[in-house]
Design a protein around this motif. Structure first.
Motif, mmCIF file in Angstrom:
data_model
loop_
_atom_site.group_PDB
_atom_site.id
_atom_site.type_symbol
_atom_site.label_atom_id
_atom_site.label_comp_id
_atom_site.label_asym_id
_atom_site.label_seq_id
_atom_site.Cartn_x
_atom_site.Cartn_y
_atom_site.Cartn_z
ATOM 1 N N LYS A 23 40.926 -37.032 -36.317
ATOM 2 C CA LYS A 23 39.843 -36.629 -37.188
ATOM 3 C C LYS A 23 39.718 -37.289 -38.559
ATOM 4 O O LYS A 23 38.625 -37.537 -39.001
ATOM 5 N N TRP A 48 35.692 -40.434 -27.388
ATOM 6 C CA TRP A 48 34.267 -40.147 -27.633
ATOM 7 C C TRP A 48 33.363 -41.031 -26.786
ATOM 8 O O TRP A 48 32.375 -40.591 -26.223
ATOM 9 N N CYS A 108 30.213 -31.542 -29.308
ATOM 10 C CA CYS A 108 30.032 -32.984 -29.468
ATOM 11 C C CYS A 108 30.763 -33.745 -28.340
ATOM 12 O O CYS A 108 31.754 -33.250 -27.796
ATOM 13 N N VAL A 158 32.920 -35.697 -28.350
ATOM 14 C CA VAL A 158 34.350 -35.928 -28.590
ATOM 15 C C VAL A 158 35.187 -35.014 -27.690
ATOM 16 O O VAL A 158 36.398 -35.203 -27.530
ATOM 17 N N CYS A 188 34.048 -31.222 -39.107
ATOM 18 C CA CYS A 188 33.104 -30.556 -38.208
ATOM 19 C C CYS A 188 33.830 -29.439 -37.458
ATOM 20 O O CYS A 188 35.041 -29.515 -37.216
ATOM 21 N N PHE A 234 35.281 -30.635 -33.770
ATOM 22 C CA PHE A 234 36.597 -31.243 -33.594
ATOM 23 C C PHE A 234 37.703 -30.219 -33.803
ATOM 24 O O PHE A 234 38.681 -30.160 -33.052
ATOM 25 N N ILE A 238 23.932 -36.501 -32.995
ATOM 26 C CA ILE A 238 24.967 -36.483 -31.964
ATOM 27 C C ILE A 238 24.848 -35.153 -31.237
ATOM 28 O O ILE A 238 24.882 -34.100 -31.889
ATOM 29 N N ALA A 268 26.779 -31.721 -32.209
ATOM 30 C CA ALA A 268 27.579 -31.845 -33.431
ATOM 31 C C ALA A 268 27.156 -30.825 -34.492
ATOM 32 O O ALA A 268 25.975 -30.740 -34.830
ATOM 33 N N HIS A 319 27.462 -30.741 -37.623
ATOM 34 C CA HIS A 319 26.924 -31.224 -38.894
ATOM 35 C C HIS A 319 25.507 -31.764 -38.772
ATOM 36 O O HIS A 319 24.785 -31.854 -39.757
#
Ligand code: SF4
Ligand code: SF4
Lengths: 323, 458
Positions: free
Chosen positions: B85, B109, B135, B137, B164, B167, B402, B405, B407
């Motif tokens: 991260k 990712w 996300c 990820v 975020c 994660f 994304i 996500a 954010h």
């Protein structure tokens, strides 16, 4: 008296009250967050409704925390949309000594902010007196837990957190104390969402543990009276520091709490109540299922309580009864 | 060896590779024809337009061979640290130690895209309750449980706090499966109050002295864990050397960006530039080789500029791109629509800034960690985007959301509003899933409309 709205359990209501302001833990109204376009873009329905509810509130200031990304960013939106001052309280996600020091310094910064927005700076004695008052009210509340229905207890927690007197338990006839013990876990409730508790109890359950972010789990741990020489603010910080929360890293404290309290209350079923886009709670679903040999009902409560949800609650209790 | 600069298909690369070999191309041990990566599952390559230079060949081979290189390191007795991260800080602590190598498991990712979903990482993540509301990820979680794509690290670190939720939640799920994680805190970056001392961070943001000190303390915890892993102390001289190496990579990337973004004809396509920029964080798994890869790329780009060569037409519209794309093919699509990349913020622009070398190394790293645009307000990030877009004369901005996500929900609006009001540029917000084939026609239409608007005189 000016009120100050705050967004989550890590904001000590006592500190706001000791500054001569009225603390208001705002559980937003669903209708206020009805703009589903923002939600479909990825905004958490709770965070969205919280922002929308602020428009109807006459609070003098708003306190957000960094407990989640969505609320952290909401504070920035307030600055863009509203003339009222906002404060973002940095609540560390880790729990080491350094992180506690940061939290304590943040409470100090919050105290200064509260003085700037119309409060007065309390002396240590005033803060200790306010803390004692809140601690007594919370003790009475917890002692009376078994006399409340799930909904009443949730509402009583909110009242006490807001510095109001504990409401008297009523409608005892509706209380299903012989029902199947259920734990409700997850995101904070919106105003009116306690309907879930009613439904659980109507179908034969008994909500014995409210481990939501707006429930019993989110109450601060009572601390012994401050040791002579320990600043009151530090003592206050310690009582909030150990609130079990899904966002802490690691969040073992959440599971220690659930292990202990669910065993003590002989819980037989878990309801995970979460909002779409709330990654913090959503990610715990798999772990709850893995850890507890109990039925877990996963309720995405982004929409108002629907007939479909009601049917799922009923089916959940049927399954539990059959076990 | 120096054919005229152009973008070619993977098929064309087969002939080009033979030609280069016949011309005496010398490659590092991980070199070889790009088509072999397709045999290993990287089938997205079949659908990309790729740069035809030997420098780009080396870049792709470097990127796609990280797993092999990590295995080699482990076989030679290195300890492997998975740094999650923080994007740019902790790896420097790790690789400053002898026989320790760091990498970002977050790099998974891109696997669903690069392997065109053939690797079932997202399904493995689904099975653990981490579904598409997170996300991409989340592929990292799948990679851990399937035990493929990277060696399981000897130590895992993860920064939390002002990161975020995706994660943080996924990493917590990982830990609950038995992978121990050393969590360290990057608090939300705020401006200093009147009564506080302020510190200017690399990149120009500001933070109170107390927050820098706090992060310094957190990094000290990471440092101690790494020393324990390595079995030897990490002194300031070693750390200073590590910072110098990171700065070498960053300086090369800054120069590469400057040359590419200011050239009258685009000398290197958006795809290779994206891969090169990613090395700002992924270089940690092999610093020496990464520096060599970037030096070769920079030399090629400078040669092309000097000769007036490029891979695109001279009238392509200058676009600033915000956020990395989950499907790298979209970088080709932008160019097909008439755009070229002349500025980026792929979420790690702080990893391109020089780390101060006139400060004690831990202080410098703490400042670096706090400079992460994601650690502060979206307004701060927007301000940096506006500053860079103006500097490189961008004509339009694409905010690439994304999927899932946390954010992106609010940040895109803040950035778009800042760009419109401060620069008066058109902004397009799109969302790019790991495989964008099904939405390609609509993406194309929207990008073409943006390019047309931005390219219109007046
Ligand atoms: S419900 Fe979850 S995402 Fe929403 S504000 Fe609360 S913690 Fe944040
Ligand atoms: S792309 Fe965004 S949401 Fe996903 S891991 Fe990176 S910062 Fe988090």
């Amino acid at each position: 008296m000016n009120s100050v709205v705050y967004s989550d359990a890590f904001v000590p209501a006592e500190l706001i009250a000791a500054c001569g302001l009225r603390p208001l833990r705002l559980l937003p109204a669903r209708a206020a967050g009805a703009d589903s376009s923002a939600v479909s873009q990825g905004v958490c329905p709770y965070a969205h409704a919280f922002m929308a509810s602020l428009a109807q509130s006459d609070a003098a200031a708003v306190i957000f925390t960094t407990a989640c990304d969505q609320m952290r960013r909401s504070c920035e939106l307030l600055a863009a949309r509203d003339h009222r001052p906002g404060f973002l309280l940095n609540v560390p996600h880790t729990q080491g000594d350094g992180a506690f020091g940061l939290y304590l310094s943040e409470l100090e910064r919050l105290r200064r902010f509260l003085c700037e927005v119309g409060g007065r700076c309390p002396t240590d004695a005033e803060l200790i007196e306010t803390m004692a008052r809140y601690a007594t009210a919370r003790r009475s509340l917890l002692a009376a837990r078994s006399r409340f229905t799930g909904r009443q207890f949730h509402e009583a927690i909110l009242a006490v957190s807001n510095g109001l007197p504990m409401p008297a338990p009523k409608a005892l006839a509706g209380r299903a104390s012989d029902g199947i013990p259920i734990a409700v876990v997850g995101s904070p409730l919106m105003a009116g969402d306690a309907e879930l508790f009613d439904a659980l109890e109507r179908f034969g359950g008994h909500v014995v543990l409210d481990a939501t972010d707006s429930g019993e789990m989110a109450l601060p741990t009572p601390q012994p009276d401050p040791q002579p020489g320990t600043p009151a603010l530090e003592s206050l910080a310690r009582s909030y520091w150990h609130i079990p929360a899904a966002f802490r890293r690691p969040n073992d404290g959440l599971y220690e709490y659930l292990d202990r309290e669910m065993a003590a209350r002989a819980v037989r079923g878990i309801v995970l109540r979460r909002y779409v886009w709330c990654d913090t709670w959503h990610a715990e679903l798999g772990r709850l299922r893995q850890r507890y040999p109990l039925s877990v009902l996963d309720l995405d409560v982004s929409e108002p309580f629907s007939p479909h949800t009601l049917t799922r609650v009923e089916a959940f209790l049927e399954v539990l009864r059959a076990r | 060896m120096h054919a005229r600069a152009r973008q070619i298909s993977l098929d064309e690369w087969a002939g080009r590779y033979e030609q280069l070999r016949a011309g005496g191309l010398v490659e590092p041990w991980y070199g070889g024809p790009l088509s072999r990566h397709v045999a290993h599952g990287d089938t997205r390559l079949l659908h990309l337009r790729l740069d035809n230079s030997p420098a780009a060949l080396r870049l792709w081979n470097f990127l796609l061979s990280e797993e092999d290189r990590l295995k080699e390191f482990r076989a030679s007795g290195h300890k492997i640290v998975g740094v999650m991260k923080d994007l740019g800080t902790t790896p420097i602590l790790a690789f400053a130690l002898p026989k320790v190598v760091a990498f970002y498991p977050d790099g998974a990712w891109w696997l669903p895209c690069v392997m065109e979903m053939s690797t079932a990482l997202l399904e493995a993540s689904d099975a653990l309750g981490i579904d598409e509301s997170f996300c991409p990820v989340r592929a990292m979680l799948g990679a851990f449980v399937k035990g493929c794509h990277f060696p399981i690290p000897d130590l895992l670190t993860c920064s939390v706090g002002a990161t975020c939720d995706d994660f943080s939640a996924i990493a917590q799920r990982l830990e609950a499966l038995g992978y121990r994680i050393l969590w360290w805190e990057v608090p939300h970056r705020r401006r200093a109050d009147k009564s506080e001392l302020a510190v200017t961070l690399p990149g120009g943001f500001e933070a109170p002295r107390s927050l820098v000190d706090f992060v310094g303390g957190e990094l000290t915890r990471v440092r101690q864990a790494l020393e324990e892993l390595a079995g030897c102390p990490l002194d300031d001289a070693m750390l200073t050397e590590g910072i110098a190496q990171a700065n070498r990579v960053r300086a090369l990337l800054r120069e590469l960006r400057e040359v590419c973004f200011t050239a009258s004809i685009c000398p290197l396509g958006a795809l290779e530039m994206l891969i090169a920029e990613m090395l700002a964080i992924h270089f940690c798994s092999d610093r020496g080789e990464c520096i060599a890869v970037l030096e070769e790329l920079l030399t090629e780009v400078k040669r092309r500029v000097a000769q007036g060569q490029g891979v695109l037409k001279s009238d392509q519209v200058r676009v600033f791109w915000v956020n990395p794309v989950a499907d790298i093919q979209v970088m080709n699509l932008l160019e097909e629509c008439g755009g070229r990349i002349c500025g980026t913020d792929y979420l790690f622009c702080h990893a391109l800034d020089e780390i101060p070398q006139d400060l004690p190394p831990m202080e410098a790293l703490a400042r670096m960690a706090l400079a992460d645009p994601m650690a502060g307000a979206a307004q701060d990030r927007a301000a940096r985007i506006c500053r860079d877009a103006r500097r490189w004369g961008c004509q339009a901005v694409v905010v690439s959301r994304i999927p899932g996500a946390s954010h992106c929900a609010s940040e895109g609006d803040v950035i778009a509003e800042a760009v419109r009001s401060r620069l008066g540029l058109p902004v397009l917000e799109i969302e790019v899933p790991p495989l964008s084939d099904s939405i390609r026609p609509s993406l194309r239409t929207r990008l073409e409309a943006l390019i047309e608007t931005a390219g219109r005189p007046g």
